[in-house]
Design a protein around this motif. Structure first.
Motif, PDB file in Angstrom:
ATOM      1  N   VAL A  73       0.843  -1.198   0.000  1.00  0.00           N
ATOM      2  CA  VAL A  73       0.000   0.000   0.000  1.00  0.00           C
ATOM      3  C   VAL A  73       0.881   1.252   0.000  1.00  0.00           C
ATOM      4  CG1 VAL A  73      -1.646   1.313   1.414  1.00  0.00           C
ATOM      5  CG2 VAL A  73      -1.914  -1.155   1.142  1.00  0.00           C
ATOM      6  N   PRO A  74       0.528   2.295  -0.748  1.00  0.00           N
ATOM      7  CA  PRO A  74       1.313   3.531  -0.732  1.00  0.00           C
ATOM      8  C   PRO A  74       1.261   4.232   0.616  1.00  0.00           C
ATOM      9  CG  PRO A  74      -0.722   3.864  -1.943  1.00  0.00           C
ATOM     10  CD  PRO A  74      -0.626   2.390  -1.677  1.00  0.00           C
ATOM     11  N   VAL A  75       2.310   4.991   0.897  1.00  0.00           N
ATOM     12  CA  VAL A  75       2.397   5.757   2.140  1.00  0.00           C
ATOM     13  C   VAL A  75       2.187   7.228   1.819  1.00  0.00           C
ATOM     14  CG1 VAL A  75       3.853   6.413   4.091  1.00  0.00           C
ATOM     15  CG2 VAL A  75       4.003   4.099   3.148  1.00  0.00           C
ATOM     16  N   ILE A  76       1.254   7.849   2.513  1.00  0.00           N
ATOM     17  CA  ILE A  76       1.005   9.282   2.343  1.00  0.00           C
ATOM     18  C   ILE A  76       1.614  10.012   3.540  1.00  0.00           C
ATOM     19  CG2 ILE A  76      -0.752  11.080   2.129  1.00  0.00           C
ATOM     20  CD1 ILE A  76      -2.628   8.844   1.053  1.00  0.00           C
ATOM     21  N   PRO A  77       2.680  10.804   3.316  1.00  0.00           N
ATOM     22  CA  PRO A  77       3.263  11.556   4.433  1.00  0.00           C
ATOM     23  C   PRO A  77       2.329  12.667   4.870  1.00  0.00           C
ATOM     24  CG  PRO A  77       4.305  12.195   2.374  1.00  0.00           C
ATOM     25  CD  PRO A  77       3.374  11.057   2.044  1.00  0.00           C
ATOM     26  N   VAL A  78       2.254  12.885   6.175  1.00  0.00           N
ATOM     27  CA  VAL A  78       1.331  13.886   6.735  1.00  0.00           C
ATOM     28  C   VAL A  78       2.077  14.737   7.756  1.00  0.00           C
ATOM     29  CG1 VAL A  78      -0.852  14.261   7.955  1.00  0.00           C
ATOM     30  CG2 VAL A  78      -0.582  12.243   6.490  1.00  0.00           C
ATOM     31  N   PRO A  81       1.521  10.659  -2.374  1.00  0.00           N
ATOM     32  CA  PRO A  81       1.720   9.260  -1.984  1.00  0.00           C
ATOM     33  C   PRO A  81       3.075   8.719  -2.445  1.00  0.00           C
ATOM     34  CG  PRO A  81      -0.485   9.570  -2.856  1.00  0.00           C
ATOM     35  CD  PRO A  81       0.259  10.857  -3.113  1.00  0.00           C
ATOM     36  N   LEU A  82       3.716   7.958  -1.582  1.00  0.00           N
ATOM     37  CA  LEU A  82       5.010   7.362  -1.874  1.00  0.00           C
ATOM     38  C   LEU A  82       4.821   5.888  -2.203  1.00  0.00           C
ATOM     39  CD1 LEU A  82       7.010   8.945   1.108  1.00  0.00           C
ATOM     40  CD2 LEU A  82       6.870   9.783  -1.253  1.00  0.00           C
TER      41      LEU A  82
END
Length: 248
Positions: A144-149, A177-178
């Motif tokens: 799953v992609p990682v969304i930095p916040v 998204p990464l």
């Protein structure tokens, strides 16, 4: 159902009216399907404001003890934590970290959005600390992609170590998204895990404008405690010397 009642009917409107939270980059959060939201962690209020600005349910894992307290207090506590998007860690794992990973993988495979704080604990001084590699392992094992916040301003609303802070408008920034699919099958390589984690932390730093410290937050807290103790001892010693001088 109670999550939506708490978020949109009870707690959400109240928080919006009082604090008027702002958001940037919400288009980066998918309207459906799984995603990992990896955020900085300035205050215990972070988990309230970050999910508030997007329409998706964001689930965090929490200590199982929060859901197991007996009596009326325990029932109310379970109701609140469950209703606010938190689930207990699966304790069938060998460690708490393994249990958290197992729980989050189950949620992601069910198409949910999981929130995670890579630092592992709140920052005690507003700086951004080294990330734990659990977020990288979660990304690789789930695909799953990682969304930095970046959550900004919550440390002024609810400062660490204090009951009350000041009113301010918190800001939540969602980054691009990464995608780490290029590392598929490499979730046991600690160098890959560290590289992915550092990339995520760099994006969080860029979004939050925090000073980055290449040290785990837990270590920094212990160091700060030791320094505070040394300063207190030095102050006490200086007071004793001054008292002796006046007495003589």
């Amino acid at each position: 159902m109670f999550y939506w009642l708490l978020k949109f009917v009870l707690l959400g409107p109240l928080l919006r009216m009082i604090f008027r939270p702002r958001a940037e980059g919400t288009e980066n959060v998918p309207l459906e399907g799984p995603a990992i939201l990896a955020s900085n962690h300035l205050s215990y209020a972070d988990w309230l404001f970050m999910p508030l600005v997007i329409p998706r349910r964001v689930t965090f894992v929490a200590k199982a003890e929060y859901f197991e307290t007996p009596g009326i207090k325990g029932r109310l506590q379970r109701l609140f934590f469950s209703g606010s998007g938190q689930v207990p860690i699966d304790r069938s794992g060998a460690t708490a970290a393994a249990g958290a990973l197992k729980t989050q993988l189950r949620l992601l495979r069910a198409g949910e959005v999981c929130g995670i704080y890579p630092e592992g604990t709140r920052s005690h001084d507003g700086r951004l600390y080294r990330g734990r590699t659990g977020v990288a392992r979660l990304a690789l094992e789930s695909g799953v992609p990682v969304i930095p916040v970046a959550v900004v301003g919550t440390d002024r609303i609810a400062p660490p170590g204090k009951k009350f802070g000041t009113f301010t408008r918190p800001l939540v920034r969602f980054g691009t998204p990464l995608d780490f699919s290029r590392y598929e099958g490499m979730s046991e390589d600690r160098y890959i895990l560290r590289s992915i984690t550092d990339e995520i932390m760099y994006e969080i730093m860029r979004l939050s404008d925090q000073e980055y410290v290449d040290m785990y937050a837990t270590q920094a807290k212990e160091l700060a405690k030791e320094q505070a103790k040394e300063q207190a001892r030095a102050k006490a010693d200086a007071g004793e010397v001054d008292a002796e001088r006046k007495a003589s």
